[in-house]
Write a protein that holds these residues in place. Structure first.
Motif, mmCIF file in Angstrom:
data_model
loop_
_atom_site.group_PDB
_atom_site.id
_atom_site.type_symbol
_atom_site.label_atom_id
_atom_site.label_comp_id
_atom_site.label_asym_id
_atom_site.label_seq_id
_atom_site.Cartn_x
_atom_site.Cartn_y
_atom_site.Cartn_z
ATOM 1 N N ILE A 90 0.950 -1.109 -0.023
ATOM 2 C CA ILE A 90 0.112 0.176 -0.210
ATOM 3 C C ILE A 90 0.845 1.071 -0.138
ATOM 4 O O ILE A 90 1.857 1.652 0.739
ATOM 5 C CB ILE A 90 -0.624 -0.284 1.587
ATOM 6 C CG1 ILE A 90 -1.649 -1.528 1.311
ATOM 7 C CG2 ILE A 90 -2.483 1.008 1.097
ATOM 8 C CD1 ILE A 90 -2.400 -1.931 2.757
ATOM 9 N N GLU A 91 0.751 2.444 -1.050
ATOM 10 C CA GLU A 91 2.057 3.197 -1.002
ATOM 11 C C GLU A 91 0.481 4.078 -1.212
ATOM 12 O O GLU A 91 -0.629 5.222 -1.295
ATOM 13 C CB GLU A 91 2.154 3.451 -1.866
ATOM 14 C CG GLU A 91 3.026 4.887 -2.375
ATOM 15 C CD GLU A 91 3.528 4.709 -4.083
ATOM 16 O OE1 GLU A 91 3.754 5.815 -4.246
ATOM 17 O OE2 GLU A 91 4.067 3.976 -4.731
ATOM 18 N N ILE A 92 0.794 5.175 -0.020
ATOM 19 C CA ILE A 92 0.032 6.333 0.037
ATOM 20 C C ILE A 92 1.022 8.200 0.193
ATOM 21 O O ILE A 92 2.090 8.166 -0.112
ATOM 22 C CB ILE A 92 -0.456 6.925 1.724
ATOM 23 C CG1 ILE A 92 -1.501 6.215 2.162
ATOM 24 C CG2 ILE A 92 -0.995 8.299 1.993
ATOM 25 C CD1 ILE A 92 -1.946 5.523 3.651
ATOM 26 N N GLN A 97 3.042 15.784 5.648
ATOM 27 C CA GLN A 97 4.194 14.739 6.805
ATOM 28 C C GLN A 97 3.102 14.537 7.670
ATOM 29 O O GLN A 97 2.013 15.438 8.395
ATOM 30 C CB GLN A 97 4.583 15.271 7.917
ATOM 31 C CG GLN A 97 5.792 14.193 8.501
ATOM 32 C CD GLN A 97 6.636 14.775 9.550
ATOM 33 O OE1 GLN A 97 7.351 15.847 8.961
ATOM 34 N NE2 GLN A 97 7.559 13.457 9.989
ATOM 35 N N GLY A 98 2.141 13.084 7.469
ATOM 36 C CA GLY A 98 1.326 12.652 8.781
ATOM 37 C C GLY A 98 1.278 11.340 9.783
ATOM 38 O O GLY A 98 2.408 10.875 8.600
ATOM 39 N N GLU A 99 1.250 10.929 10.838
ATOM 40 C CA GLU A 99 1.405 9.382 10.611
ATOM 41 C C GLU A 99 0.082 8.856 10.099
ATOM 42 O O GLU A 99 0.024 8.901 11.041
ATOM 43 C CB GLU A 99 1.287 9.750 12.635
ATOM 44 C CG GLU A 99 2.011 8.132 13.191
ATOM 45 C CD GLU A 99 1.399 8.506 15.048
ATOM 46 O OE1 GLU A 99 1.613 7.362 15.509
ATOM 47 O OE2 GLU A 99 1.769 9.335 15.064
ATOM 48 N N PHE A 100 0.229 7.739 9.630
ATOM 49 C CA PHE A 100 -0.347 7.062 9.188
ATOM 50 C C PHE A 100 -0.326 5.416 9.795
ATOM 51 O O PHE A 100 1.275 5.335 10.266
ATOM 52 C CB PHE A 100 0.418 6.221 7.213
ATOM 53 C CG PHE A 100 -0.492 7.662 6.707
ATOM 54 C CD1 PHE A 100 -1.285 7.906 6.073
ATOM 55 C CD2 PHE A 100 0.609 8.919 6.786
ATOM 56 C CE1 PHE A 100 -1.786 8.940 5.340
ATOM 57 C CE2 PHE A 100 0.456 9.890 5.945
ATOM 58 C CZ PHE A 100 -0.941 10.211 5.088
ATOM 59 N N ASP A 115 10.703 10.122 2.008
ATOM 60 C CA ASP A 115 10.610 11.644 2.089
ATOM 61 C C ASP A 115 9.929 11.955 2.736
ATOM 62 O O ASP A 115 9.249 13.825 2.285
ATOM 63 C CB ASP A 115 10.848 11.672 0.709
ATOM 64 C CG ASP A 115 10.181 10.955 -0.260
ATOM 65 O OD1 ASP A 115 8.606 10.717 0.688
ATOM 66 O OD2 ASP A 115 10.025 10.494 -0.895
ATOM 67 N N SER A 116 8.487 11.828 3.470
ATOM 68 C CA SER A 116 7.443 12.186 4.068
ATOM 69 C C SER A 116 6.655 12.400 2.849
ATOM 70 O O SER A 116 5.587 13.029 3.263
ATOM 71 C CB SER A 116 8.027 13.322 4.913
ATOM 72 O OG SER A 116 8.931 12.967 5.831
ATOM 73 N N GLU A 117 7.019 11.825 1.497
ATOM 74 C CA GLU A 117 5.972 12.611 1.218
ATOM 75 C C GLU A 117 5.101 11.030 0.548
ATOM 76 O O GLU A 117 3.838 10.694 0.286
ATOM 77 C CB GLU A 117 6.525 13.146 -0.292
ATOM 78 C CG GLU A 117 6.913 14.517 0.239
ATOM 79 C CD GLU A 117 7.557 14.855 -0.863
ATOM 80 O OE1 GLU A 117 8.072 14.101 -2.360
ATOM 81 O OE2 GLU A 117 8.205 16.465 -1.116
ATOM 82 N N ALA A 118 5.910 10.031 0.309
ATOM 83 C CA ALA A 118 5.320 8.486 -0.155
ATOM 84 C C ALA A 118 5.796 7.774 1.792
ATOM 85 O O ALA A 118 6.887 7.541 1.477
ATOM 86 C CB ALA A 118 5.880 8.170 -0.848
ATOM 87 N N TYR A 119 4.713 6.441 1.373
ATOM 88 C CA TYR A 119 3.841 6.260 2.190
ATOM 89 C C TYR A 119 4.080 4.693 1.653
ATOM 90 O O TYR A 119 3.056 4.601 2.075
ATOM 91 C CB TYR A 119 3.475 6.428 3.625
ATOM 92 C CG TYR A 119 3.772 7.951 4.485
ATOM 93 C CD1 TYR A 119 4.293 8.019 5.581
ATOM 94 C CD2 TYR A 119 3.918 9.581 3.714
ATOM 95 C CE1 TYR A 119 4.587 9.272 6.310
ATOM 96 C CE2 TYR A 119 3.906 10.582 4.735
ATOM 97 C CZ TYR A 119 3.814 10.299 5.715
ATOM 98 O OH TYR A 119 4.450 11.596 6.107
#
Length: 333
Positions: A90-92, A97-100, A115-119
């Motif tokens: 799963i990619e977000i 920045q957030g906590e997923f 990179d705080s862009e792709a999770y």
């Protein structure tokens, strides 16, 4: 609800949520399709069969879900429907920045970013999980303290694995011994290293690879002595050497002699991904060593529950074995 995918066709993606005033032809125009394609792709009874709030699907090159999260442009899945024994990625994509976090079928999903862009989150689908629809929940705790949730059902399909029969000494079929060894390895395999060590596709762990047994095969040991499935893939000896190599960068977290797996090595590749090597004859590495792709790990052997000299090669994600062929043929993330 995720629609089953015809593998000969472009995968379907959830691309739109129906409003109270929207018609089928309006959606078709927006997606460059026709009302009849809309009906077929979404298993509707007709062009009139639309409900407000319903998520509609259309062909696309990537499988991306619409998202209710602020500053999140996409939630993407590597493969839908998901398959028994395969890797769920799963990619977000987020601009802030957030906590997923997440839960799939009652199991925690851990998200990692560089990179705080792709999770990214990787989850192993058990090869014996029953086909059906399973709940997926993804949560976001944003920087301002707000909390958001995304939920939907995800379809799980059979892996179509075959059957095989294996004969080994009876001593290796004691389920108490098997359980004890699994419990010993569980804390190691359920670690989460926040750093990703591997880069690109995994390499084959042997020279001149020839496969004796594929992942997922339903196994009958000793004509009914034990029933399980094959948790990895077996490489026979087809090269003029017995060398076993690291398929990707990682840290050696286990190198010892076990009852069932014989001389065994585990490598932590980060982000909950591990590779395992069973039935070896000797080690060339120790716990704590950091290895690079192609580094010599040891030699093929016939130790533990083995019916002949071979390498059992395994990929585990959060303690669940997944199809190693996928990691040898595809690049993650």
């Amino acid at each position: 609800f995720i629609i089953p995918v015809d593998k000969s066709q472009t995968p379907l993606s959830p691309v739109h949520t129906v409003s109270s005033t929207e018609t089928a032809i309006e959606f078709a125009v927006k997606t460059g399709s026709t009302p009849w394609e809309l009906v077929e792709n979404n298993h509707l009874s007709g062009t009139w069969d639309l409900l407000p709030g319903e998520i509609l699907y259309a062909p696309s090159e990537t499988i991306t879900a619409s998202t209710p999260f602020p500053n999140v442009s996409a939630i993407s899945f590597n493969n839908l429907p998901i398959i028994q024994g395969e890797t769920l990625e799963i990619e977000i994509d987020s601009s802030k920045q957030g906590e997923f976090s997440g839960i799939f079928n009652g199991k925690t999903l851990h998200f990692f970013t560089e990179d705080s862009e792709a999770y990214y989150s990787f989850h192993g689908i058990h090869a014996l999980e029953e086909p059906g629809a399973y709940p997926l929940k993804i949560m976001l705790n944003s920087e301002d303290g707000s909390a958001y949730t995304f939920e939907q059902l995800v379809l799980l399909e059979t892996g179509g694995y075959g059957n095989e029969w294996v004969n080994v000494p009876e001593d290796y079929l004691d389920e108490t011994v098997i359980q004890k060894e699994d419990e010993y390895l569980s804390p190691i395999l359920n670690q989460f290293t926040p750093e990703r060590y591997w880069d690109g596709r995994f390499q084959y762990p042997v020279d001149e690879p020839c496969i004796n047994s594929q992942f997922g095969q339903r196994r009958d040991y000793n004509n009914g002595g034990l029933f399980f499935y094959h948790t990895g893939m077996d490489f026979g000896v087809c090269a003029p050497n017995l060398n076993i190599y690291a398929p990707a960068a990682g840290k050696v977290v286990l190198a010892e002699d076990l009852t069932i797996k014989g001389k065994a090595i585990l490598i932590d590749h980060g982000w909950g991904v591990f590779s395992g090597y069973w039935h070896m004859s000797e080690f060339n590495v120790s716990v704590g060593d950091f290895v690079q792709p192609g580094d010599l790990l040891g030699q093929i052997g016939n130790t533990g529950r083995s019916a002949g000299p071979h390498l059992h090669f395994e990929i585990d994600i959060t303690g669940t074995p997944v199809n190693p062929t996928t990691w040898l043929s595809q690049e993650f993330p």
